[in-house]
Motif scaffolding. Structure first.
Motif, PDB file in Angstrom:
ATOM      1  N   VAL A 102       0.892  -1.040   0.010  1.00 57.60           N
ATOM      2  CA  VAL A 102      -0.325   0.034  -0.123  1.00 57.60           C
ATOM      3  C   VAL A 102       0.740   1.038   0.407  1.00 57.60           C
ATOM      4  CG1 VAL A 102      -1.840   1.984   1.320  1.00 57.60           C
ATOM      5  CG2 VAL A 102      -2.029  -1.158   1.359  1.00 57.60           C
ATOM      6  N   GLN A 103       2.076   1.570   1.256  1.00 60.25           N
ATOM      7  CA  GLN A 103       2.973   2.415   0.978  1.00 60.25           C
ATOM      8  C   GLN A 103       3.658   3.134  -0.233  1.00 60.25           C
ATOM      9  OE1 GLN A 103       5.177   1.055   4.299  1.00 60.25           O
ATOM     10  NE2 GLN A 103       4.093   2.355   5.397  1.00 60.25           N
ATOM     11  N   SER A 104       4.355   1.735  -1.298  1.00 56.09           N
ATOM     12  CA  SER A 104       4.990   1.842  -2.768  1.00 56.09           C
ATOM     13  C   SER A 104       3.756   2.346  -3.206  1.00 56.09           C
ATOM     14  CB  SER A 104       5.651   0.843  -2.552  1.00 56.09           C
ATOM     15  OG  SER A 104       4.592  -0.459  -2.623  1.00 56.09           O
ATOM     16  N   ALA A 105       2.426   1.756  -3.364  1.00 58.00           N
ATOM     17  CA  ALA A 105       1.679   2.032  -4.408  1.00 58.00           C
ATOM     18  C   ALA A 105       1.520   3.758  -4.283  1.00 58.00           C
ATOM     19  CB  ALA A 105       0.437   1.533  -4.322  1.00 58.00           C
ATOM     20  N   SER A 106       1.672   4.470  -3.123  1.00 56.65           N
ATOM     21  CA  SER A 106       0.962   5.781  -2.919  1.00 56.65           C
ATOM     22  C   SER A 106       2.865   6.952  -3.264  1.00 56.65           C
ATOM     23  CB  SER A 106       0.494   6.100  -2.079  1.00 56.65           C
ATOM     24  OG  SER A 106       1.012   5.729  -0.821  1.00 56.65           O
ATOM     25  N   GLY A 107       3.722   6.457  -3.359  1.00 56.01           N
ATOM     26  CA  GLY A 107       5.086   6.434  -2.798  1.00 56.01           C
ATOM     27  C   GLY A 107       5.187   6.714  -1.559  1.00 56.01           C
ATOM     28  N   GLY A 108       4.680   6.033  -0.788  1.00 53.53           N
ATOM     29  CA  GLY A 108       5.019   6.197   1.036  1.00 53.53           C
ATOM     30  C   GLY A 108       5.878   5.606   1.536  1.00 53.53           C
ATOM     31  N   ALA A 109       6.693   4.612   0.740  1.00 55.15           N
ATOM     32  CA  ALA A 109       7.387   4.157   1.635  1.00 55.15           C
ATOM     33  C   ALA A 109       8.351   4.011   2.850  1.00 55.15           C
ATOM     34  CB  ALA A 109       8.356   2.626   0.537  1.00 55.15           C
ATOM     35  N   PRO A 110       9.061   3.301   3.416  1.00 54.44           N
ATOM     36  CA  PRO A 110       9.953   3.680   3.986  1.00 54.44           C
ATOM     37  C   PRO A 110      11.104   3.821   3.598  1.00 54.44           C
ATOM     38  CG  PRO A 110       8.634   1.523   4.936  1.00 54.44           C
ATOM     39  CD  PRO A 110       8.394   2.219   4.129  1.00 54.44           C
ATOM     40  N   ASP A 111      11.336   5.076   4.382  1.00 56.14           N
ATOM     41  CA  ASP A 111      13.496   5.643   3.558  1.00 56.14           C
ATOM     42  C   ASP A 111      14.215   4.156   3.691  1.00 56.14           C
ATOM     43  OD1 ASP A 111      12.690   8.125   3.360  1.00 56.14           O
ATOM     44  OD2 ASP A 111      12.476   8.172   5.381  1.00 56.14           O
ATOM     45  N   PHE A 112      13.818   3.362   5.144  1.00 54.44           N
ATOM     46  CA  PHE A 112      14.945   2.315   4.869  1.00 54.44           C
ATOM     47  C   PHE A 112      13.931   1.699   5.549  1.00 54.44           C
ATOM     48  CE2 PHE A 112      17.122  -0.924   8.141  1.00 54.44           C
ATOM     49  CZ  PHE A 112      18.129  -0.805   8.166  1.00 54.44           C
ATOM     50  N   MET A 113      14.170  -0.150   4.863  1.00 53.44           N
ATOM     51  CA  MET A 113      13.903  -1.061   5.186  1.00 53.44           C
ATOM     52  C   MET A 113      14.170  -2.441   4.789  1.00 53.44           C
ATOM     53  SD  MET A 113      11.070  -0.391   0.864  1.00 53.44           S
ATOM     54  CE  MET A 113      11.556   1.520   0.380  1.00 53.44           C
ATOM     55  N   GLY A 114      13.727  -3.712   5.009  1.00 62.96           N
ATOM     56  CA  GLY A 114      13.638  -4.400   4.846  1.00 62.96           C
ATOM     57  C   GLY A 114      13.482  -5.601   3.537  1.00 62.96           C
ATOM     58  N   MET A 115      13.758  -5.935   2.470  1.00 62.77           N
ATOM     59  CA  MET A 115      13.411  -6.303   1.530  1.00 62.77           C
ATOM     60  C   MET A 115      14.320  -8.172   1.130  1.00 62.77           C
ATOM     61  SD  MET A 115      12.221  -6.335  -1.067  1.00 62.77           S
ATOM     62  CE  MET A 115      11.901  -4.796  -0.951  1.00 62.77           C
ATOM     63  N   ARG A 126       8.303  -1.013  -9.820  1.00 61.13           N
ATOM     64  CA  ARG A 126       7.967  -0.508  -9.689  1.00 61.13           C
ATOM     65  C   ARG A 126       8.278   0.219  -9.530  1.00 61.13           C
ATOM     66  NH1 ARG A 126       4.400  -3.668  -4.899  1.00 61.13           N
ATOM     67  NH2 ARG A 126       3.759  -5.770  -6.803  1.00 61.13           N
ATOM     68  N   GLY A 127       9.662   0.777  -9.223  1.00 58.36           N
ATOM     69  CA  GLY A 127      10.720   1.892  -9.167  1.00 58.36           C
ATOM     70  C   GLY A 127      10.793   2.439  -7.565  1.00 58.36           C
ATOM     71  N   VAL A 128      10.284   1.457  -6.504  1.00 56.36           N
ATOM     72  CA  VAL A 128      10.747   1.723  -5.029  1.00 56.36           C
ATOM     73  C   VAL A 128      11.897   1.727  -4.884  1.00 56.36           C
ATOM     74  CG1 VAL A 128       9.572   0.910  -3.299  1.00 56.36           C
ATOM     75  CG2 VAL A 128       7.944   1.142  -5.165  1.00 56.36           C
ATOM     76  N   LEU A 129      12.985   0.994  -5.306  1.00 54.12           N
ATOM     77  CA  LEU A 129      14.236   0.834  -4.562  1.00 54.12           C
ATOM     78  C   LEU A 129      15.033   1.560  -5.292  1.00 54.12           C
ATOM     79  CD1 LEU A 129      14.381  -3.044  -4.352  1.00 54.12           C
ATOM     80  CD2 LEU A 129      12.682  -1.088  -2.797  1.00 54.12           C
TER      81      LEU A 129
END
Length: 457
Positions: A102-115, A126-129
């Motif tokens: 949900v966050q990544s779809a709206s451009g609101g992914a955490p700055d630092f994240m586990g993947m 999706r251009g998230v990383l």
């Protein structure tokens, strides 16, 4: 003993090089020796004021114990970097990926994240990383003590998007004490799916005799795509081909669903309603922690967490069940750290510094230890060796055994997270008798391939 553990740890690192390369008071970071070459991404990054105050969002998955541990690491980082404030967003594994979608779809992914490699291609597409090559090139993230294979485990299409948290495999955790109390056979390290059924049937009879209708041998893992991966590999296939297509057959999937249906019907694993009830339970509230099951599939780095939840029990780790005439199912696994591409340059730099601190400093590793597997940084492996306790040694011993037999695997393609969700949905329908195993196998292969095809366009 310390020398032996150091040898085992280094052997794990060397074995991972061969396997992964076959696939597509020291409180300072280790000194760079030689920077990896550019992978083709833009190696430049905007100039920022590195001393200016900045606040970043930091997200991870796990249980309460992991949240406490990671908060300690974050506290240690903030103490070394007083201008950087970390806003922590810890959640459970399932909630993490639901929330990130949900966050990544709206451009609101955490700055630092586990993947996780299972989902990485999707988030790259999706251009998230954020590509990390620029931060590696200028030394913000030091990979000089990482093997090339460990570095490659975080690359997609030749570009570095992730940094390894640690190298690991998968295990079945067994409450040996519970099985012995029941008078039931304890599985060997090398056991089979037939053994699972036999031990489960034996346990069911004893549990029924004791009036424990709400207890079972293990959890229902029919919806766990990464465990199904072992089944597919034992059949001589995998989840995906090198060109990004489905590798397993409808017969592979149908036989998987049929096996778990048989285990449900015979009371070896819980009924459908119980599985749904506990699907999002924390470790402390899980079936095994409540003494309702004696086994669960986990990453071995979680061994200590389960030991803490079951302090009176003797817990052992065994392989996932195998097939007597099948191929090896084991492969090298491991989670990664990543940075959001949608945040500001200042926050990206702060997140990169946090990654470097987390995987490359003694202040972090003395806390982090084996939480996500054997460290990818070989210098940190050497530092960690004298700090290992008996539970740490059990983890290292298990990982070293399984990596010795592990074989290469393929990197999940774009669309893999959608396929994972599809697999869970179909498995749930089989659990509730809304699909037969045969129909489920055919539907899975057809719809999964359609998902992958749509992501190639």
């Amino acid at each position: 003993m310390k020398k032996m553990i150091a040898i085992i740890l280094m052997a794990v690192m060397l074995m991972s090089v061969m396997l992964l390369s076959a696939c597509g008071g020291g409180d300072t970071a280790t000194e760079p020796e030689e920077k990896p070459e550019s992978t083709g991404a833009d190696d430049s990054k905007p100039a920022v004021d590195e001393g200016a105050p900045v606040e970043i969002r930091v997200a991870w998955w796990g249980d309460t114990k992991r949240h406490e541990l990671y908060n300690q690491i974050c506290d240690a980082f903030e103490a070394k970097n007083p201008n950087i404030k970390l806003t922590r967003e810890p959640v459970s594994w399932t909630d993490y990926w639901d929330k990130l979608t949900v966050q990544s779809a709206s451009g609101g992914a955490p700055d630092f994240m586990g993947m996780h490699p299972q989902f990485a291609s999707d988030y790259v597409r999706r251009g998230v990383l954020e590509p990390l090559d620029a931060y590696v090139k200028d030394g913000t993230i030091d990979l000089s003590n990482f093997s090339q294979a460990a570095i490659d485990s975080g690359t997609v299409n030749g570009i570095n998007y992730m940094i390894s948290m640690g190298l690991t495999t998968n295990t079945v955790l067994v409450n040996k004490s519970m099985l012995e109390d029941l008078g039931v056979q304890v599985p060997d390290f090398n056991w089979t799916w037939d053994d699972l059924k036999a031990i489960g049937s034996e346990a069911r009879a004893v549990l029924d005799a004791k009036g424990k209708k709400d207890s079972w041998l293990r959890e229902d893992a029919s919806g766990a795509y990464q465990i199904f991966r072992y089944w597919a590999r034992q059949n001589g296939r995998d989840l995906y081909t090198a060109d990004g297509s489905i590798a397993y057959t409808k017969e592979d999937a149908a036989s998987w669903f049929a096996m778990w249906k048989d285990l449900r019907d015979s009371g070896v694993v819980p009924d459908s309603a119980t599985t749904t009830e506990y699907s999002k339970a924390t470790l402390e509230d899980s079936l095994i922690a409540r003494g309702k099951t004696a086994m669960v599939s986990i990453p071995p780095n979680q061994y200590k967490l389960y030991s803490a939840a079951l302090p009176e029990a003797e817990l052992i780790m065994v392989r996932n069940p195998s097939k007597p005439d099948g191929k090896v199912g084991e492969f090298v696994e491991g989670a990664h750290f990543a940075i959001s591409s949608k945040t500001t340059p200042e926050k990206k730099l702060a997140a990169a510094k946090l990654i470097n601190f987390w995987v490359n400093t003694e202040d972090s590793i003395k806390l982090f230890r084996l939480d996500q597997g054997v460290p990818a940084n070989t210098k940190m492996v050497e530092f960690l060796t004298p700090l290992l306790d008996e539970q740490d040694k059990a983890i290292v011993d298990y990982v070293s055994k399984t990596i010795e037999i592990a074989t290469p695997t393929t990197f999940p393609p774009s669309g893999a997270s959608e396929v994972d969700s599809l697999f869970q949905q179909i498995a749930e329908k089989v659990r509730f008798d809304q699909l037969t195993p045969e129909d489920a196998g055919a539907q899975l292969v057809s719809e999964a391939q359609a998902i992958l095809d749509s992501n190639k366009k």
